[in-house]
Design a protein around this motif. Structure first.
Motif, PDB file in Angstrom:
ATOM      1  N   ARG A 253       0.822  -1.204   0.000  1.00  0.00           N
ATOM      2  CA  ARG A 253       0.000   0.000   0.000  1.00  0.00           C
ATOM      3  C   ARG A 253       0.863   1.264   0.000  1.00  0.00           C
ATOM      4  NH1 ARG A 253      -4.998  -0.039   3.836  1.00  0.00           N
ATOM      5  NH2 ARG A 253      -5.603   1.470   2.266  1.00  0.00           N
ATOM      6  N   ARG A 254       2.043   1.189   0.565  1.00  0.00           N
ATOM      7  CA  ARG A 254       3.079   2.213   0.575  1.00  0.00           C
ATOM      8  C   ARG A 254       2.839   3.328   1.587  1.00  0.00           C
ATOM      9  NH1 ARG A 254       5.480   5.993  -4.401  1.00  0.00           N
ATOM     10  NH2 ARG A 254       6.491   7.501  -3.004  1.00  0.00           N
ATOM     11  N   PHE A 255       1.712   4.013   1.535  1.00  0.00           N
ATOM     12  CA  PHE A 255       1.443   5.140   2.429  1.00  0.00           C
ATOM     13  C   PHE A 255       0.561   4.700   3.592  1.00  0.00           C
ATOM     14  CE2 PHE A 255       1.983   6.968  -1.801  1.00  0.00           C
ATOM     15  CZ  PHE A 255       2.929   7.957  -1.568  1.00  0.00           C
ATOM     16  N   ALA A 256       0.746   5.331   4.752  1.00  0.00           N
ATOM     17  CA  ALA A 256      -0.152   5.091   5.875  1.00  0.00           C
ATOM     18  C   ALA A 256      -0.050   6.260   6.844  1.00  0.00           C
ATOM     19  CB  ALA A 256       0.185   3.787   6.587  1.00  0.00           C
ATOM     20  N   SER A 257      -1.138   6.523   7.521  1.00  0.00           N
ATOM     21  CA  SER A 257      -1.134   7.579   8.528  1.00  0.00           C
ATOM     22  C   SER A 257      -2.253   7.315   9.520  1.00  0.00           C
ATOM     23  CB  SER A 257      -1.319   8.956   7.885  1.00  0.00           C
ATOM     24  OG  SER A 257      -2.575   9.034   7.239  1.00  0.00           O
ATOM     25  N   GLY A 258      -2.150   7.953  10.667  1.00  0.00           N
ATOM     26  CA  GLY A 258      -3.193   7.806  11.672  1.00  0.00           C
ATOM     27  C   GLY A 258      -2.881   8.625  12.901  1.00  0.00           C
ATOM     28  N   ARG A 259      -3.852   8.672  13.791  1.00  0.00           N
ATOM     29  CA  ARG A 259      -3.731   9.385  15.058  1.00  0.00           C
ATOM     30  C   ARG A 259      -3.935   8.351  16.156  1.00  0.00           C
ATOM     31  NH1 ARG A 259      -6.450  15.229  16.212  1.00  0.00           N
ATOM     32  NH2 ARG A 259      -4.629  15.817  14.976  1.00  0.00           N
ATOM     33  N   TYR A 260      -2.964   8.270  17.076  1.00  0.00           N
ATOM     34  CA  TYR A 260      -2.924   7.162  18.023  1.00  0.00           C
ATOM     35  C   TYR A 260      -2.872   7.669  19.464  1.00  0.00           C
ATOM     36  CZ  TYR A 260      -1.860   4.921  13.653  1.00  0.00           C
ATOM     37  OH  TYR A 260      -1.926   4.494  12.352  1.00  0.00           O
ATOM     38  N   PRO A 261      -3.843   7.246  20.289  1.00  0.00           N
ATOM     39  CA  PRO A 261      -3.893   7.697  21.674  1.00  0.00           C
ATOM     40  C   PRO A 261      -3.324   6.672  22.654  1.00  0.00           C
ATOM     41  CG  PRO A 261      -5.991   6.726  21.100  1.00  0.00           C
ATOM     42  CD  PRO A 261      -5.087   6.583  19.886  1.00  0.00           C
ATOM     43  N   LEU A 262      -2.834   7.139  23.759  1.00  0.00           N
ATOM     44  CA  LEU A 262      -2.598   6.326  24.946  1.00  0.00           C
ATOM     45  C   LEU A 262      -2.902   7.224  26.136  1.00  0.00           C
ATOM     46  CD1 LEU A 262      -1.748   3.715  26.306  1.00  0.00           C
ATOM     47  CD2 LEU A 262       0.606   4.526  26.270  1.00  0.00           C
ATOM     48  N   ASP A 263      -4.070   7.012  26.717  1.00  0.00           N
ATOM     49  CA  ASP A 263      -4.560   7.869  27.788  1.00  0.00           C
ATOM     50  C   ASP A 263      -4.544   9.328  27.326  1.00  0.00           C
ATOM     51  OD1 ASP A 263      -4.881   5.502  29.139  1.00  0.00           O
ATOM     52  OD2 ASP A 263      -3.228   5.828  30.524  1.00  0.00           O
ATOM     53  N   GLU A 264      -3.814  10.197  28.018  1.00  0.00           N
ATOM     54  CA  GLU A 264      -3.849  11.627  27.665  1.00  0.00           C
ATOM     55  C   GLU A 264      -2.962  11.960  26.461  1.00  0.00           C
ATOM     56  OE1 GLU A 264       0.186  11.654  28.931  1.00  0.00           O
ATOM     57  OE2 GLU A 264      -1.520  10.451  29.563  1.00  0.00           O
ATOM     58  N   ALA A 265      -2.088  11.036  26.069  1.00  0.00           N
ATOM     59  CA  ALA A 265      -1.154  11.288  24.963  1.00  0.00           C
ATOM     60  C   ALA A 265      -1.818  10.978  23.621  1.00  0.00           C
ATOM     61  CB  ALA A 265       0.101  10.434  25.129  1.00  0.00           C
ATOM     62  N   LEU A 266      -1.538  11.824  22.639  1.00  0.00           N
ATOM     63  CA  LEU A 266      -2.086  11.647  21.298  1.00  0.00           C
ATOM     64  C   LEU A 266      -0.995  11.975  20.281  1.00  0.00           C
ATOM     65  CD1 LEU A 266      -4.668  10.972  19.696  1.00  0.00           C
ATOM     66  CD2 LEU A 266      -5.194  13.414  19.701  1.00  0.00           C
ATOM     67  N   ILE A 267      -0.703  11.008  19.406  1.00  0.00           N
ATOM     68  CA  ILE A 267       0.411  11.121  18.459  1.00  0.00           C
ATOM     69  C   ILE A 267      -0.089  10.928  17.036  1.00  0.00           C
ATOM     70  CG2 ILE A 267       2.604  10.096  17.723  1.00  0.00           C
ATOM     71  CD1 ILE A 267       2.902  11.453  20.384  1.00  0.00           C
ATOM     72  N   ASP A 268       0.349  11.794  16.134  1.00  0.00           N
ATOM     73  CA  ASP A 268       0.086  11.638  14.697  1.00  0.00           C
ATOM     74  C   ASP A 268       1.298  10.993  14.030  1.00  0.00           C
ATOM     75  OD1 ASP A 268      -2.471  12.603  14.296  1.00  0.00           O
ATOM     76  OD2 ASP A 268      -1.833  14.650  13.889  1.00  0.00           O
ATOM     77  N   ILE A 269       1.031   9.994  13.204  1.00  0.00           N
ATOM     78  CA  ILE A 269       2.079   9.332  12.425  1.00  0.00           C
ATOM     79  C   ILE A 269       1.665   9.352  10.959  1.00  0.00           C
ATOM     80  CG2 ILE A 269       3.270   7.145  11.945  1.00  0.00           C
ATOM     81  CD1 ILE A 269       4.030   7.961  14.667  1.00  0.00           C
ATOM     82  N   ALA A 270       2.590   9.712  10.074  1.00  0.00           N
ATOM     83  CA  ALA A 270       2.385   9.582   8.633  1.00  0.00           C
ATOM     84  C   ALA A 270       3.683   9.058   8.048  1.00  0.00           C
ATOM     85  CB  ALA A 270       2.018  10.919   8.007  1.00  0.00           C
ATOM     86  N   LEU A 271       3.571   8.044   7.171  1.00  0.00           N
ATOM     87  CA  LEU A 271       4.797   7.491   6.604  1.00  0.00           C
ATOM     88  C   LEU A 271       4.594   7.052   5.161  1.00  0.00           C
ATOM     89  CD1 LEU A 271       4.618   4.114   6.494  1.00  0.00           C
ATOM     90  CD2 LEU A 271       4.886   4.387   8.943  1.00  0.00           C
TER      91      LEU A 271
END
Length: 197
Positions: free
Chosen positions: A90-108
């Motif tokens: 698929r090559r591309f991927a992205s998302g928003r990932y939580p762990l309790d109060e922390a929220l991280i955006d990843i795009a690759l």
């Protein structure tokens, strides 16, 4: 076609063996001598759906930096090798990932062009675990992996206060994005107008 790879790396500072199966079931066997780092690498394999084995012995009596860096480099190298010519991914991927109060955006992008944008403010924090994992090494570990894997990677913290949560959300998010990006789509060739990645 098997998407597996293994590699050994030995320097005066570390001795490392890594194997990966991109089409595994998330089974991991991790031992670096740094328990917090083991926990993060376990997240990478488990949430990525990769079978991942990492055995490392390093000069952690001096510092954990050498082991963290060399393991990340080796895991990135075996990841790239296991991907092969990337046909059908698929090559591309992205998302928003939580762990309790922390929220991280990843795009690759499995682009073959290593580039890392890291926009994560790690709070002032005591080292994690014993032997200690310096939270500042999280960026170095992720960047070393992505560079060795020839990935374009963007990591951005939306919010977060707890250092452990921020780092763990990052590793889990990276794992899930990698899982999506390496997925093979039926009938697809190499996803690039160049014909190669």
């Amino acid at each position: 076609m098997s998407r597996t790879a293994s590699r050994s790396r030995a320097t005066k500072e570390t001795s490392i063996e890594v194997s990966i199966d991109l089409d595994g079931s998330g089974v991991t066997d991790i031992s670096t001598g740094i328990p917090f780092y083991d926990h993060m690498l376990d997240q990478l394999g488990r949430h990525g759906g990769f079978d991942l084995t990492v055995k490392a012995v390093g000069d952690i009596e001096i510092d954990t930096h050498h082991t963290v860096e060399d393991v990340a480099i080796t895991v990135g190298e075996v990841f790239a090798e296991a991907l092969g010519d990337k046909a059908g991914v698929r090559r591309f991927a992205s998302g928003r990932y939580p762990l309790d109060e922390a929220l991280i955006d990843i795009a690759l992008d499995l682009s073959g062009r290593p580039h890392v944008e890291w926009h994560v403010e790690i709070p002032e924090s005591l080292p994690l675990g014993t032997p200690a994992f310096d939270p500042q090494l999280a960026e170095h570990a992720v960047a070393s992996f992505a560079t060795s894997a020839n990935i374009t990677l963007h990591v951005e913290m939306v919010r977060g206060r707890n250092t452990h949560h921020i780092i763990e959300a990052t590793f889990k998010g990276l794992a899930r994005a990698l899982r999506d990006a390496v997925r093979v789509e039926d009938g697809a060739g190499v996803p690039s107008t160049k014909g190669v990645l």
